[in-house]
Design a protein around this motif. Structure first.
Motif, PDB file in Angstrom:
ATOM      1  N   ILE A 163       0.835  -1.204   0.000  1.00  0.00           N
ATOM      2  CA  ILE A 163       0.000   0.000   0.000  1.00  0.00           C
ATOM      3  C   ILE A 163       0.867   1.251   0.000  1.00  0.00           C
ATOM      4  N   VAL A 164       1.866   1.268   0.883  1.00  0.00           N
ATOM      5  CA  VAL A 164       2.740   2.436   0.991  1.00  0.00           C
ATOM      6  C   VAL A 164       3.487   2.686  -0.320  1.00  0.00           C
ATOM      7  N   SER A 165       4.039   1.621  -0.884  1.00  0.00           N
ATOM      8  CA  SER A 165       4.805   1.765  -2.120  1.00  0.00           C
ATOM      9  C   SER A 165       3.917   2.191  -3.287  1.00  0.00           C
ATOM     10  N   THR A 166       2.696   1.645  -3.337  1.00  0.00           N
ATOM     11  CA  THR A 166       1.775   2.035  -4.406  1.00  0.00           C
ATOM     12  C   THR A 166       1.466   3.523  -4.339  1.00  0.00           C
ATOM     13  N   GLY A 167       1.181   4.012  -3.155  1.00  0.00           N
ATOM     14  CA  GLY A 167       0.906   5.436  -2.998  1.00  0.00           C
ATOM     15  C   GLY A 167       2.097   6.296  -3.363  1.00  0.00           C
ATOM     16  N   ALA A 168       3.300   5.860  -2.942  1.00  0.00           N
ATOM     17  CA  ALA A 168       4.509   6.639  -3.255  1.00  0.00           C
ATOM     18  C   ALA A 168       4.799   6.630  -4.745  1.00  0.00           C
TER      19      ALA A 168
END
Length: 526
Positions: A398-403
């Motif tokens: 989730i974090v990487s997708t948003g970044a």
């Protein structure tokens, strides 16, 4: 000519509903304080008493007037910070300088009362009573009063550890089915409350004479017996009436006990005492404990770093793949990949613990293996990391997708125009830009896993354990090792566990500071 200028300011008026709300709020605060203060004085909880009194004064000073507007908003958060963070830290540090643990929880007088109560011996002609336990204070902490009904005569007696047994006039109590069910000025405890406070109640010895006392037996019976031990306050000694042996106060290790003539501990009970730096000396100078602490610290680092690295690599890789617009059904894939994150962690851990069963676990059955996952320290560590990977990669995904979605597309297009391949663009452009956003989250994830108690306790319970070892198992990290010290099978040792907790707190802070220091390098990436 009327003025066309609006007034510079308008005075605020206090409405009746506002006044009523304020009065009700302050009244409720005062009622809580009036109820809490006597209880805390009775329990001698001086720190919490100070917090309640100061908080009450601050609330009245802030909210009974229109002044101090900033303080009205800052106070609630500050109060919760003090109550739920700072105070527990202070208490933990304070307990780290004591011998607090099994048999050393109360005062010296409570220890003496317990020793004397345990010495009451039943005889063949002992009188038995129907017992009702009552209190004028807290139903868990007491103090407690015993109401006794002689089933032969129906006579009612009462007494406590400070007042001898005496007959109670029949008009002062209500007796139902041979038990006292109501008494003026007292609250009669029900069976559930008696069971909750039984460890404290069973230590009561209500005196009848200098050599006789009443002691409880079970939740609703008591007997009259002979007191074998007696305490002499002048000499600070206990005397055994059968053997005439005298027990005096002596030091065994770092704790005072009642000892015999040879200086050996005569009773298991002691009392809460300050021991200075003994717990810290024991932690860092005892070769066996220092070795266990060091091994737990190394594995904690490996577990924390390994969990962060594995979950980030897998989550980042999946985010890269599903960030490609050429992939069809990306929303469906993303939803499926979030499923491990949607399941409560404790359920996942308990399910995975069954997967590793040597005889009928899913992993061994599916792969045709016969590995003793929970019996071998190395395999158990691998199982912990694998399970934590399953539970943690959706968060990193989730974090990487948003970044990734926040990185401008023209940056990658510029890299491609300069001749960079997709791999080079990912490694040299995308990854540094992504780390700028996720580096603080990686530090937070490391700190979380450094104290990830559930992942160890629910999956392996810290095991496997070597023969005769109860303090630390093969997969115990520092926090689960502290839990075992405080509540383990070798007996609770809260004082030493508090010292280890303080050391763990310092280690976590130092490691987090080092990591944040390194992440500042990424701030230069544009």
């Amino acid at each position: 000519m009327p003025s066309t200028h609006a007034p510079a300011h308008r005075e605020r008026t206090t409405t009746i509903p506002t006044i009523l709300a304020r009065v009700l709020f302050l009244g409720a605060v005062l009622a809580v304080a009036a109820f809490s203060v006597p209880v805390m004085i009775q329990l001698q909880q001086w720190m919490w008493l100070s917090i309640v009194v100061l908080a009450t004064i601050a609330i009245f000073a802030l909210y009974s007037t229109k002044r101090f507007v900033p303080g009205k908003y800052l106070f609630p958060g500050t109060l919760f910070l003090v109550v739920f963070l700072i105070t527990p830290i202070i208490l933990t540090i304070g307990y780290s300088f004591t011998n607090f643990g099994d048999g050393t929880r109360g005062t010296k007088q409570q220890a003496i009362d317990s020793i004397v109560a345990n010495s009451v011996q039943q005889s063949d002609d002992s009188t038995w009573y129907n017992l009702s336990v009552a209190t004028q204070g807290d139903p868990v902490e007491g103090p407690f009063t015993l109401f006794l009904v002689d089933p032969g005569t129906g006579t009612v007696y009462q007494g406590d550890e400070t007042a001898p047994v005496q007959e109670v006039p029949s008009g002062d109590v209500e007796v139902t089915s041979g038990f006292v069910t109501d008494a003026d000025g007292y609250t009669i405890l029900d069976a559930r409350e008696v069971n909750t406070a039984y460890d404290t109640i069973q230590q009561l010895a209500v005196p009848i004479t200098d050599s006789e006392a009443v002691r409880i037996q079970g939740a609703n019976q008591a007997f009259e017996g002979s007191t074998v031990l007696s305490y002499d306050e002048a000499s600070d000694t206990l005397t055994d009436s059968r053997s005439s042996e005298v027990y005096s106060v002596g030091t065994v290790g770092d704790t005072e006990y009642f000892v015999n003539a040879d200086g050996e501990r005569a009773f298991s009970q002691s009392w809460l005492q300050g021991v200075g730096l003994s717990n810290y000396e024991r932690l860092f100078t005892n070769a066996g404990i220092a070795k266990q602490f060091g091994a737990a610290f190394v594995w904690t680092l490996v577990f924390s770093l390994g969990s962060v690295l594995l979950t980030f690599v897998v989550g980042f890789a999946l985010a890269l793949v599903l960030n490609d617009e050429r992939v069809k059904g990306r929303r469906l894939y993303r939803s499926v990949l979030l499923m491990p994150y949607a399941v409560p962690g404790f359920i996942s851990l308990l399910v995975w613990s069954n997967f590793y069963n040597r005889d009928f676990g899913l992993i061994n059955e599916t792969l045709g293996l016969h590995l003793n996952w929970m019996g071998d320290p190395t395999l158990a560590k691998a199982a912990v990391l694998l399970t934590n990977l399953w539970m943690g990669f959706p968060y990193m995904f989730i974090v990487s997708t948003g970044a990734l979605q926040s990185i401008p597309s023209d940056v990658m297009e510029a890299a491609r125009m300069d001749g960079a391949s997709r791999l080079q663009t990912t490694i040299k452009v995308v990854t540094p830009l992504l780390l700028v956003a996720v580096a603080p989250l990686l530090v937070a994830s490391f700190a979380f896993n450094f104290n990830n108690f559930n992942a160890i306790q629910l999956l392996t319970e810290g095991g496997p354990f070597l023969p005769g070892e109860y303090t630390r198992g093969g997969t115990d990290i520092l926090i689960s090792m502290i839990y075992r010290i405080a509540f383990g099978g070798s007996g609770a040792d809260f004082g030493f566990a508090s010292a280890v907790s303080v050391a763990l707190f310092a280690l976590t802070g130092v490691l987090a500071a080092i990591q944040f220091r390194f992440t500042t390098v990424l701030e230069d990436v544009n």
